[in-house]
Design an enzyme around this catalytic site. Structure first.
Site, PDB file in Angstrom:
ATOM      1  N   PHE A 128      39.697  49.635  44.155  1.00 24.53           N
ATOM      2  CA  PHE A 128      40.766  49.350  43.316  1.00 24.53           C
ATOM      3  C   PHE A 128      40.459  47.788  43.161  1.00 24.53           C
ATOM      4  O   PHE A 128      41.139  46.877  43.761  1.00 24.53           O
ATOM      5  CB  PHE A 128      42.117  49.642  43.134  1.00 24.53           C
ATOM      6  CG  PHE A 128      42.417  49.255  41.680  1.00 24.53           C
ATOM      7  CD1 PHE A 128      42.393  49.930  40.515  1.00 24.53           C
ATOM      8  CD2 PHE A 128      43.291  48.255  41.511  1.00 24.53           C
ATOM      9  CE1 PHE A 128      42.858  49.608  39.346  1.00 24.53           C
ATOM     10  CE2 PHE A 128      43.679  47.699  40.253  1.00 24.53           C
ATOM     11  CZ  PHE A 128      43.559  48.397  39.148  1.00 24.53           C
ATOM     12  N   ASP A 179      39.762  41.132  49.000  1.00 25.20           N
ATOM     13  CA  ASP A 179      40.768  41.366  48.030  1.00 25.20           C
ATOM     14  C   ASP A 179      41.911  41.673  48.313  1.00 25.20           C
ATOM     15  O   ASP A 179      42.384  42.651  48.891  1.00 25.20           O
ATOM     16  CB  ASP A 179      40.089  42.426  46.929  1.00 25.20           C
ATOM     17  CG  ASP A 179      41.166  42.640  45.741  1.00 25.20           C
ATOM     18  OD1 ASP A 179      42.124  42.011  45.987  1.00 25.20           O
ATOM     19  OD2 ASP A 179      40.866  43.178  44.745  1.00 25.20           O
ATOM     20  N   LYS A 233      48.907  38.967  41.993  1.00 22.51           N
ATOM     21  CA  LYS A 233      50.172  39.576  42.042  1.00 22.51           C
ATOM     22  C   LYS A 233      51.435  38.542  42.638  1.00 22.51           C
ATOM     23  O   LYS A 233      51.768  37.948  41.983  1.00 22.51           O
ATOM     24  CB  LYS A 233      49.940  40.918  42.983  1.00 22.51           C
ATOM     25  CG  LYS A 233      49.241  41.907  42.205  1.00 22.51           C
ATOM     26  CD  LYS A 233      49.284  43.126  42.529  1.00 22.51           C
ATOM     27  CE  LYS A 233      48.736  44.162  41.581  1.00 22.51           C
ATOM     28  NZ  LYS A 233      47.551  44.799  41.874  1.00 22.51           N
TER      29      LYS A 233
HETATM   30  C1  LIG Z   1      46.305  44.895  41.205  1.00 22.92           C
HETATM   31  C2  LIG Z   1      45.047  44.596  41.751  1.00 22.92           C
HETATM   32  C3  LIG Z   1      44.047  44.244  41.085  1.00 22.92           C
HETATM   33  C4  LIG Z   1      44.232  43.758  39.579  1.00 22.92           C
HETATM   34  O1  LIG Z   1      45.238  42.538  39.421  1.00 22.92           O
HETATM   35  P1  LIG Z   1      45.568  42.578  37.872  1.00 22.92           P
HETATM   36  O2  LIG Z   1      46.455  41.505  37.844  1.00 22.92           O
HETATM   37  O3  LIG Z   1      46.141  43.795  37.372  1.00 22.92           O
HETATM   38  O4  LIG Z   1      44.290  42.418  37.251  1.00 22.92           O
HETATM   39  C5  LIG Z   1      42.887  43.789  41.817  1.00 22.92           C
HETATM   40  N1  LIG Z   1      42.769  44.413  43.080  1.00 22.92           N
HETATM   41  C6  LIG Z   1      43.779  44.675  43.787  1.00 22.92           C
HETATM   42  C7  LIG Z   1      43.576  45.069  45.401  1.00 22.92           C
HETATM   43  C8  LIG Z   1      44.866  45.038  43.071  1.00 22.92           C
HETATM   44  O5  LIG Z   1      46.128  45.721  43.862  1.00 22.92           O
END
Ligand SMILES: *Cc1c(COP(=O)(O)O)cnc(C)c1O
Length: 407
Positions: A138, A223, A252
């Site tokens: 994700f 990520d 985040k």
């Molecule tokens: C939440 C998340 C995203 C996307 O972040 P947004 O601010 O919602 O665009 C990307 N990678 C990971 C691992 C996430 O948990």
């Protein structure tokens, strides 16, 4: 008077299916709904609220900056950006920071940087760059990103998608080695897969990925949008295995649960491929965002939050492990981050979350019968016990209902 939820139902796009609570206030690990009921927030904005709701130091940083200047655009310098970039680069042990806003934007930016690096530095033929990604990933919701998702619902109806991505099973070192070739510019993975249900890779996996990247001149992009900034008991999840990726992607919690703040962090040999006009963002690196992120970085400086997440996380996992066998199939995770697989025969993850909400605990299902627990790192042991006791209560009740239904 029309209720807030009725207005939302009529005028808000239905791209979420929220639990039936209407929150109006938050403080620390607690939130309060419009009827004055209190809930322990065990989702923490999908890990955006690592320091809890309205942490005083973060609120103060924002309030101070609000009195000064909030937005300049990058057309002009401002007095926060340099400090923010230097402090964040130092936290990650890198040279440079590319500031963006949302997580998906930062992932997109990392993909662009990796491709440009691949063409300019590695010498990959034009438009041939490939990036290796993991099944179950994700990384956000843009068309490029959902294009390499393996979740049918994330993709369905949104094509056509850009090419240049290769999939491997998460945690499989041999598959990773086999997927890398001379066109590969980057490996893009979550060191721990959050949305997939807090999936921790096997011991040695990240070190293997690091080694394959080194041997083949490939960028390792981690990520850490959900895993980073203290959640795992370390500043970055990669620290758990002493691995330093070439590129960190953060979001985040970097915004302290107040503003969207994201960033791509790497050495100058990588981020240096960007020249004026190559990439941009109107809001990226704005003074207000920089001010709150600087306060976040400061909260992480003495490692108190990381250590707290490690010790109280160990308590959380000890307690959760005791539930396995009685309505809970398995639990996983590290630090204050857990995936709990409920026995699908007794309830869906959604049902468990609804029951938990009735007991004053807010959590979120990920897929099927898996729920994720990711409370603010400031949660104490008594509050952790409250969460686990509530979960035990919910699965016990659901299990006994199941027995009645069968009888
Ligand atoms: C939440 C998340 C995203 C996307 O972040 P947004 O601010 O919602 O665009 C990307 N990678 C990971 C691992 C996430 O948990």
């Amino acid at each position: 008077m029309t209720s807030a939820t009725a207005l939302e139902e009529r005028h808000g796009a239905h791209n979420y299916h929220p639990l039936d609570v209407v929150l109006s206030h938050g403080e620390g690990v607690w939130v309060t709904d419009t009827d004055g009921r209190r809930y322990l927030d065990c989702l923490a904005g999908y890990s955006s609220l690592n320091f809890g709701h309205r942490h005083p130091a973060l609120v103060e940083a924002v309030q101070t900056q609000l009195e000064r200047i909030t937005l300049t655009s990058r057309a002009f310098h401002h007095d926060q950006l340099g400090h923010f970039c230097a402090e964040l680069a130092q936290l990650a042990g890198k040279d440079m920071v590319l500031p963006m806003n949302t997580g998906a934007e930062a992932v997109e930016s990392a993909i662009k940087v990796a491709r440009k690096w691949g063409y300019e530095v590695k010498g990959v033929p034009a438009d041939r760059a490939t990036i290796v990604v993991a099944d179950g990933n994700f990384h956000g919701r843009t068309t490029t990103i959902v294009g390499f998702s393996t979740d049918p619902q994330a993709r369905s109806g949104f094509g056509p998608f850009p090419g240049g991505f290769r999939h491997v099973a998460f945690g499989d070192s041999a598959a990773m080695a086999a997927a890398i070739d001379e066109t590969t510019v980057a490996v893009l993975i979550e060191p721990i897969q959050g949305e997939a249900g807090v999936v921790v890779p096997p011991e040695g996996y990240l070190a293997d990925v690091r080694r394959f990247c080194d041997e083949n001149g490939v960028l390792f992009i981690a990520d850490e949008i959900q895993s980073g900034l203290g959640r795992t008991g370390t500043t970055f999840a990669c620290d758990l295995w002493d691995v330093s990726p070439d590129v960190y992607v953060l979001g985040k919690a970097l915004g302290g649960g107040i503003l969207p703040v994201s960033a791509v962090i790497a050495d100058a040999s990588v981020l240096g491929v960007l020249r004026p006009g190559d990439h941009g963002s109107t809001f990226g690196g704005n003074p207000l965002a920089c001010a709150v992120a600087r306060a976040v970085i400061e909260l992480l400086a003495d490692a108190t939050h990381q250590q707290g997440a490690a010790t109280r996380g160990a308590h959380l996992h000890r307690r959760l492990t005791d539930l396995v066998g009685s309505g809970v199939v398995a639990t996983r995770g590290v630090g204050l981050w857990a995936g709990v697989d409920i026995d699908p025969a007794i309830a869906t993850g959604r049902e468990v979350c609804e029951d938990l909400a009735a007991l004053g605990v807010l959590a979120k299902d990920t897929h099927g019968s898996t729920i994720r627990l990711a409370p603010p790192l400031t949660i104490n042991e008594v509050e952790i016990d409250l969460v686990v006791d509530s979960l035990a209560d919910v699965v016990a009740r659901r299990s006994s209902t199941e027995v009645e239904v069968l009888a």
